[in-house]
Write a protein that holds these residues in place. Structure first.
Motif, PDB file in Angstrom:
ATOM      1  N   ARG A  13       0.839  -1.211   0.000  1.00 29.70           N
ATOM      2  CA  ARG A  13       0.000   0.000   0.000  1.00 29.70           C
ATOM      3  C   ARG A  13       0.870   1.256   0.000  1.00 29.70           C
ATOM      4  O   ARG A  13       0.593   2.216  -0.713  1.00 29.70           O
ATOM      5  N   VAL A  85      -1.089  -1.211 -11.652  1.00 31.17           N
ATOM      6  CA  VAL A  85      -2.383  -0.572 -11.363  1.00 31.17           C
ATOM      7  C   VAL A  85      -3.024   0.023 -12.617  1.00 31.17           C
ATOM      8  O   VAL A  85      -4.015   0.726 -12.515  1.00 31.17           O
ATOM      9  N   TRP A  87      -2.181   2.446 -14.609  1.00 31.56           N
ATOM     10  CA  TRP A  87      -2.312   3.891 -14.422  1.00 31.56           C
ATOM     11  C   TRP A  87      -2.503   4.648 -15.734  1.00 31.56           C
ATOM     12  O   TRP A  87      -3.253   5.620 -15.777  1.00 31.56           O
ATOM     13  N   MET A 104      -7.645   4.606  -3.973  1.00 31.79           N
ATOM     14  CA  MET A 104      -7.552   3.189  -4.289  1.00 31.79           C
ATOM     15  C   MET A 104      -8.037   2.441  -3.057  1.00 31.79           C
ATOM     16  O   MET A 104      -7.674   2.790  -1.937  1.00 31.79           O
ATOM     17  N   GLU A 108      -5.476  -4.930  -1.837  1.00 37.86           N
ATOM     18  CA  GLU A 108      -4.797  -5.006  -3.133  1.00 37.86           C
ATOM     19  C   GLU A 108      -5.343  -6.094  -4.034  1.00 37.86           C
ATOM     20  O   GLU A 108      -5.113  -6.078  -5.225  1.00 37.86           O
ATOM     21  N   LEU A 114      -8.028  -4.976  -8.298  1.00 38.39           N
ATOM     22  CA  LEU A 114      -7.862  -3.637  -7.717  1.00 38.39           C
ATOM     23  C   LEU A 114      -9.117  -2.798  -7.947  1.00 38.39           C
ATOM     24  O   LEU A 114      -9.871  -3.052  -8.878  1.00 38.39           O
ATOM     25  N   GLU A 115      -9.279  -1.777  -7.112  1.00 38.65           N
ATOM     26  CA  GLU A 115     -10.422  -0.890  -7.285  1.00 38.65           C
ATOM     27  C   GLU A 115     -10.024   0.563  -7.056  1.00 38.65           C
ATOM     28  O   GLU A 115      -9.401   0.885  -6.051  1.00 38.65           O
ATOM     29  N   TYR A 116     -10.376   1.403  -8.018  1.00 30.68           N
ATOM     30  CA  TYR A 116     -10.242   2.850  -7.880  1.00 30.68           C
ATOM     31  C   TYR A 116     -11.602   3.412  -7.503  1.00 30.68           C
ATOM     32  O   TYR A 116     -12.639   2.963  -8.003  1.00 30.68           O
ATOM     33  N   ILE A 137      -9.555  -4.515 -12.869  1.00 33.26           N
ATOM     34  CA  ILE A 137      -9.533  -3.260 -12.119  1.00 33.26           C
ATOM     35  C   ILE A 137     -10.866  -2.553 -12.313  1.00 33.26           C
ATOM     36  O   ILE A 137     -11.244  -2.190 -13.425  1.00 33.26           O
TER      37      ILE A 137
END
Length: 172
Positions: A13, A85, A87, A104, A108, A114-116, A137
């Protein structure tokens, strides 16, 4: 894959936070944000400092940390984390959206990956929308009042300075 290489959830993290959100931060702010123990975070900050991936500087009674852009592995680590991630894809999505903050989810590897969480204006057409980046994601657009009531721990990775007059948030 990165979560398999970096087995400490707290360290992972921190790495993601420092490489995506390059602003300085201090221990207590991270403790509140991560909803983790101060000792666990302090230990990982020390390890990252010893590896010289982050730097720290004292200011009064606090120590401020940020990513070390001078580290010989910075470019490679930055590329690895941003790929992990997705990005670049996230930036493309955000260019089409009026947003305030990007978080975020602290887990993880939740069931969907993953989650935004993207904070948008209350009356935004994007509010409530969910999008998948790749296969794993999830991006969820929520108004500010929803961000503050979410059960999961959210890690700030980009902030829009509301004091900047009519300037679209810059992503690095």
């Amino acid at each position: 894959m990165l979560h398999q290489l970096v087995t400490s959830k707290t360290r992972l993290r921190l790495i993601v936070k420092f490489f995506l959100c390059e602003e300085e931060t201090y221990l207590r702010r991270i403790v509140r944000e991560f909803n983790d123990s101060a000792n666990a975070i302090r230990v990982e900050l020390k390890r990252l400092s010893e590896m010289e991936l982050i730097t720290g500087r004292p200011v009064q009674n606090r120590r401020y940390y940020q990513v070390n852009k001078e580290h010989y592995m910075y470019v490679d680590m930055n590329r690895l984390i941003r790929n992990y991630v997705q990005w670049d894809q996230m930036q493309e999505l955000l260019e089409e959206t009026e947003w305030q903050n990007v978080y975020m989810a602290s887990e993880e590897q939740p069931p969907h990956g993953l989650e935004y969480i993207v904070e948008v204006e209350e009356d935004s057409q994007e509010a409530g929308k969910q999008v998948l980046l790749g296969e794993n994601i999830k991006v969820t657009f929520v108004p500010p009042d929803t961000v503050h009531t979410m059960a999961q721990t959210l890690i700030m990775i980009h902030r829009f300075d509301l004091g900047a007059a009519d300037v679209k948030p810059q992503l690095s």
